[in-house]
Design a protein around this motif. Structure first.
Motif, PDB file in Angstrom:
ATOM      1  N   SER A   8     -14.930   4.911  -6.673  1.00 28.86           N
ATOM      2  CA  SER A   8     -14.005   4.575  -7.752  1.00 28.86           C
ATOM      3  C   SER A   8     -12.926   5.652  -7.810  1.00 28.86           C
ATOM      4  O   SER A   8     -12.951   6.630  -7.061  1.00 28.86           O
ATOM      5  CB  SER A   8     -14.742   4.494  -9.096  1.00 28.86           C
ATOM      6  OG  SER A   8     -15.045   5.800  -9.574  1.00 28.86           O
ATOM      7  N   CYS A   9     -11.988   5.483  -8.706  1.00 35.96           N
ATOM      8  CA  CYS A   9     -10.875   6.434  -8.811  1.00 35.96           C
ATOM      9  C   CYS A   9     -11.354   7.836  -9.205  1.00 35.96           C
ATOM     10  O   CYS A   9     -10.625   8.810  -8.991  1.00 35.96           O
ATOM     11  CB  CYS A   9      -9.841   5.918  -9.818  1.00 35.96           C
ATOM     12  SG  CYS A   9      -9.060   4.361  -9.298  1.00 35.96           S
ATOM     13  N   ALA A  10     -12.536   7.943  -9.784  1.00 33.01           N
ATOM     14  CA  ALA A  10     -13.064   9.254 -10.155  1.00 33.01           C
ATOM     15  C   ALA A  10     -13.515  10.057  -8.945  1.00 33.01           C
ATOM     16  O   ALA A  10     -13.760  11.264  -9.053  1.00 33.01           O
ATOM     17  CB  ALA A  10     -14.242   9.092 -11.119  1.00 33.01           C
ATOM     18  N   GLN A  14      -6.677  12.853  -4.558  1.00 31.39           N
ATOM     19  CA  GLN A  14      -5.311  12.444  -4.219  1.00 31.39           C
ATOM     20  C   GLN A  14      -5.073  11.015  -4.697  1.00 31.39           C
ATOM     21  O   GLN A  14      -5.687  10.084  -4.219  1.00 31.39           O
ATOM     22  CB  GLN A  14      -5.076  12.530  -2.707  1.00 31.39           C
ATOM     23  CG  GLN A  14      -3.667  12.143  -2.285  1.00 31.39           C
ATOM     24  CD  GLN A  14      -3.352  12.590  -0.883  1.00 31.39           C
ATOM     25  OE1 GLN A  14      -3.288  13.780  -0.616  1.00 31.39           O
ATOM     26  NE2 GLN A  14      -3.168  11.647   0.025  1.00 31.39           N
ATOM     27  N   LEU A  15      -4.189  10.874  -5.685  1.00 31.49           N
ATOM     28  CA  LEU A  15      -3.888   9.563  -6.259  1.00 31.49           C
ATOM     29  C   LEU A  15      -2.471   9.168  -5.866  1.00 31.49           C
ATOM     30  O   LEU A  15      -1.498   9.798  -6.279  1.00 31.49           O
ATOM     31  CB  LEU A  15      -4.030   9.606  -7.782  1.00 31.49           C
ATOM     32  CG  LEU A  15      -5.404  10.062  -8.307  1.00 31.49           C
ATOM     33  CD1 LEU A  15      -5.385  10.154  -9.826  1.00 31.49           C
ATOM     34  CD2 LEU A  15      -6.500   9.120  -7.836  1.00 31.49           C
ATOM     35  N   ASN A  16      -2.357   8.127  -5.081  1.00 31.36           N
ATOM     36  CA  ASN A  16      -1.053   7.703  -4.571  1.00 31.36           C
ATOM     37  C   ASN A  16      -0.498   6.489  -5.303  1.00 31.36           C
ATOM     38  O   ASN A  16       0.675   6.157  -5.154  1.00 31.36           O
ATOM     39  CB  ASN A  16      -1.167   7.385  -3.069  1.00 31.36           C
ATOM     40  CG  ASN A  16       0.174   7.068  -2.445  1.00 31.36           C
ATOM     41  OD1 ASN A  16       1.129   7.822  -2.607  1.00 31.36           O
ATOM     42  ND2 ASN A  16       0.252   5.963  -1.734  1.00 31.36           N
ATOM     43  N   CYS A  17      -1.316   5.834  -6.112  1.00 35.30           N
ATOM     44  CA  CYS A  17      -0.911   4.541  -6.669  1.00 35.30           C
ATOM     45  C   CYS A  17       0.207   4.656  -7.709  1.00 35.30           C
ATOM     46  O   CYS A  17       0.922   3.682  -7.951  1.00 35.30           O
ATOM     47  CB  CYS A  17      -2.115   3.829  -7.282  1.00 35.30           C
ATOM     48  SG  CYS A  17      -3.049   4.834  -8.439  1.00 35.30           S
ATOM     49  N   TYR A  18       0.406   5.842  -8.317  1.00 37.71           N
ATOM     50  CA  TYR A  18       1.409   5.987  -9.370  1.00 37.71           C
ATOM     51  C   TYR A  18       2.820   6.116  -8.792  1.00 37.71           C
ATOM     52  O   TYR A  18       3.690   5.267  -9.002  1.00 37.71           O
ATOM     53  CB  TYR A  18       1.066   7.189 -10.244  1.00 37.71           C
ATOM     54  CG  TYR A  18       2.003   7.421 -11.418  1.00 37.71           C
ATOM     55  CD1 TYR A  18       2.690   6.371 -12.015  1.00 37.71           C
ATOM     56  CD2 TYR A  18       2.175   8.700 -11.927  1.00 37.71           C
ATOM     57  CE1 TYR A  18       3.534   6.580 -13.089  1.00 37.71           C
ATOM     58  CE2 TYR A  18       3.017   8.919 -13.009  1.00 37.71           C
ATOM     59  CZ  TYR A  18       3.701   7.859 -13.581  1.00 37.71           C
ATOM     60  OH  TYR A  18       4.531   8.075 -14.645  1.00 37.71           O
ATOM     61  N   PRO A  25      -5.984   7.672  -0.051  1.00 35.28           N
ATOM     62  CA  PRO A  25      -7.225   8.183   0.532  1.00 35.28           C
ATOM     63  C   PRO A  25      -8.046   7.042   1.124  1.00 35.28           C
ATOM     64  O   PRO A  25      -7.815   5.870   0.824  1.00 35.28           O
ATOM     65  CB  PRO A  25      -7.950   8.806  -0.665  1.00 35.28           C
ATOM     66  CG  PRO A  25      -7.387   8.104  -1.858  1.00 35.28           C
ATOM     67  CD  PRO A  25      -5.966   7.753  -1.521  1.00 35.28           C
ATOM     68  N   SER A  26      -8.974   7.399   1.975  1.00 32.18           N
ATOM     69  CA  SER A  26      -9.846   6.367   2.539  1.00 32.18           C
ATOM     70  C   SER A  26     -10.661   5.734   1.411  1.00 32.18           C
ATOM     71  O   SER A  26     -11.015   6.393   0.435  1.00 32.18           O
ATOM     72  CB  SER A  26     -10.781   6.971   3.582  1.00 32.18           C
ATOM     73  OG  SER A  26     -11.588   7.975   3.012  1.00 32.18           O
ATOM     74  N   PHE A  27     -10.950   4.458   1.533  1.00 30.41           N
ATOM     75  CA  PHE A  27     -11.696   3.704   0.529  1.00 30.41           C
ATOM     76  C   PHE A  27     -10.985   3.686  -0.829  1.00 30.41           C
ATOM     77  O   PHE A  27     -11.629   3.642  -1.871  1.00 30.41           O
ATOM     78  CB  PHE A  27     -13.126   4.249   0.357  1.00 30.41           C
ATOM     79  CG  PHE A  27     -13.919   4.269   1.621  1.00 30.41           C
ATOM     80  CD1 PHE A  27     -14.347   3.081   2.198  1.00 30.41           C
ATOM     81  CD2 PHE A  27     -14.228   5.466   2.256  1.00 30.41           C
ATOM     82  CE1 PHE A  27     -15.077   3.092   3.380  1.00 30.41           C
ATOM     83  CE2 PHE A  27     -14.954   5.482   3.434  1.00 30.41           C
ATOM     84  CZ  PHE A  27     -15.378   4.289   3.994  1.00 30.41           C
ATOM     85  N   CYS A  28      -9.652   3.774  -0.825  1.00 37.52           N
ATOM     86  CA  CYS A  28      -8.895   3.731  -2.074  1.00 37.52           C
ATOM     87  C   CYS A  28      -9.086   2.387  -2.761  1.00 37.52           C
ATOM     88  O   CYS A  28      -9.072   1.339  -2.123  1.00 37.52           O
ATOM     89  CB  CYS A  28      -7.416   3.964  -1.786  1.00 37.52           C
ATOM     90  SG  CYS A  28      -6.363   3.770  -3.231  1.00 37.52           S
ATOM     91  N   LEU A  29      -9.255   2.410  -4.077  1.00 41.39           N
ATOM     92  CA  LEU A  29      -9.479   1.182  -4.822  1.00 41.39           C
ATOM     93  C   LEU A  29      -8.296   0.217  -4.701  1.00 41.39           C
ATOM     94  O   LEU A  29      -8.474  -0.992  -4.564  1.00 41.39           O
ATOM     95  CB  LEU A  29      -9.738   1.512  -6.291  1.00 41.39           C
ATOM     96  CG  LEU A  29     -10.108   0.349  -7.214  1.00 41.39           C
ATOM     97  CD1 LEU A  29     -11.383  -0.337  -6.731  1.00 41.39           C
ATOM     98  CD2 LEU A  29     -10.290   0.845  -8.638  1.00 41.39           C
ATOM     99  N   THR A  30      -7.068   0.758  -4.738  1.00 45.11           N
ATOM    100  CA  THR A  30      -5.888  -0.093  -4.587  1.00 45.11           C
ATOM    101  C   THR A  30      -5.892  -0.810  -3.245  1.00 45.11           C
ATOM    102  O   THR A  30      -5.560  -1.994  -3.149  1.00 45.11           O
ATOM    103  CB  THR A  30      -4.599   0.744  -4.734  1.00 45.11           C
ATOM    104  OG1 THR A  30      -4.495   1.206  -6.083  1.00 45.11           O
ATOM    105  CG2 THR A  30      -3.362  -0.072  -4.397  1.00 45.11           C
ATOM    106  N   GLN A  31      -6.284  -0.084  -2.214  1.00 43.11           N
ATOM    107  CA  GLN A  31      -6.318  -0.662  -0.872  1.00 43.11           C
ATOM    108  C   GLN A  31      -7.470  -1.642  -0.685  1.00 43.11           C
ATOM    109  O   GLN A  31      -7.401  -2.522   0.180  1.00 43.11           O
ATOM    110  CB  GLN A  31      -6.451   0.465   0.166  1.00 43.11           C
ATOM    111  CG  GLN A  31      -5.300   1.455   0.175  1.00 43.11           C
ATOM    112  CD  GLN A  31      -4.047   0.884   0.813  1.00 43.11           C
ATOM    113  OE1 GLN A  31      -3.333   0.091   0.212  1.00 43.11           O
ATOM    114  NE2 GLN A  31      -3.789   1.292   2.044  1.00 43.11           N
ATOM    115  N   ALA A  32      -8.524  -1.481  -1.475  1.00 42.48           N
ATOM    116  CA  ALA A  32      -9.739  -2.274  -1.268  1.00 42.48           C
ATOM    117  C   ALA A  32      -9.894  -3.434  -2.247  1.00 42.48           C
ATOM    118  O   ALA A  32     -10.936  -4.061  -2.311  1.00 42.48           O
ATOM    119  CB  ALA A  32     -10.961  -1.353  -1.375  1.00 42.48           C
ATOM    120  N   LEU A  33      -8.848  -3.718  -3.033  1.00 40.56           N
ATOM    121  CA  LEU A  33      -8.953  -4.803  -4.008  1.00 40.56           C
ATOM    122  C   LEU A  33      -9.236  -6.142  -3.332  1.00 40.56           C
ATOM    123  O   LEU A  33      -8.718  -6.428  -2.262  1.00 40.56           O
ATOM    124  CB  LEU A  33      -7.649  -4.914  -4.804  1.00 40.56           C
ATOM    125  CG  LEU A  33      -7.359  -3.811  -5.821  1.00 40.56           C
ATOM    126  CD1 LEU A  33      -5.943  -3.977  -6.368  1.00 40.56           C
ATOM    127  CD2 LEU A  33      -8.375  -3.837  -6.956  1.00 40.56           C
TER     128      LEU A  33
END
Length: 216
Positions: A8-10, A14-18, A25-33
């Motif tokens: 999860s985001c926790a 490194q947070l790129n979505c903003y 990052p690998s397994f990013c939630l945005t990328q894995a939706l």
């Protein structure tokens, strides 16, 4: 749900979505939706109903007043007819808040948690575990708070210090959208994030496993 339920985001620093100025990052939630999930959310924001109005109002308040207004003041510019679900222990804070809202032309209506004077035994609580066993002791009644404010047709309901669980019940039964002004924390003066800020210093006991296991 995301495809990878283990991250999860926790879990990422490194947070790129903003700003999209870094690498995801690998397994990013945005990328894995899951396919279609982002579009489903966008459809809600573009539906012309309450979700769209609230999303736009929230973004406008953030854009115009970022770092300029307190949360109390942001509430004033967000809604007109405001309901307040308050803890009896924070009634003085609620009175000040209501006075401020009226000064700004708002229509606040507050309902205290003990409304209805329903004794704890009426919801199955034994006399033995009351704060004062054997004496009359009204339970907190977040469902009734919600029903009273539902009848008032408030635009927005504001939680002032409801207990953990009671706040959830209030949100569950409130017809109007809900925001929280004060999150109750009797130990930390209603500033629960202080436990996180001081978790490496004064409040190291937050990560005391023996103590945590004693809660369950």
């Amino acid at each position: 749900m995301a495809k990878n339920d283990d991250h999860s985001c926790a879990d990422f620093r490194q947070l790129n979505c903003y700003r999209q100025d870094k690498m995801y990052p690998s397994f990013c939630l945005t990328q894995a939706l899951e396919p279609g999930l982002r579009e489903e959310a966008l459809a809600a924001y573009r539906g012309g109903e309450l979700d769209e109005r609230m999303a736009r109002a929230s973004a406008e308040v953030e854009g115009q007043y970022y770092g300029k207004l307190t949360r109390v003041e942001e509430t004033l510019v967000f809604a007109k007819k405001i309901g307040i679900a308050t803890c009896v222990g924070l009634i003085e804070e609620t009175r000040i808040f209501a006075r401020f809202l009226r000064l700004g032309g708002m229509e606040p209506y507050a309902v205290v948690c003990k409304v209805g004077a329903t004794d704890k035994t009426e919801i199955g609580i034994p006399n033995t575990i009351k704060v004062k066993p054997g004496e009359p002791e009204a339970c907190c009644n977040p469902v009734l708070q919600a029903l009273v404010l539902n009848a008032r047709k408030s635009d927005l309901n504001v939680i002032v210090g409801l207990c953990v669980g009671h706040d959830s019940l209030f949100i569950r039964h409130s017809e109007a959208s809900v925001t929280t002004l004060i999150a109750k924390d009797r130990v930390l003066g209603h500033n629960p994030v202080a436990a996180l800020y001081t978790s490496q210093t004064y409040y190291k006991r937050l990560f005391d496993e023996d103590r945590i296991n004693g809660f369950t």
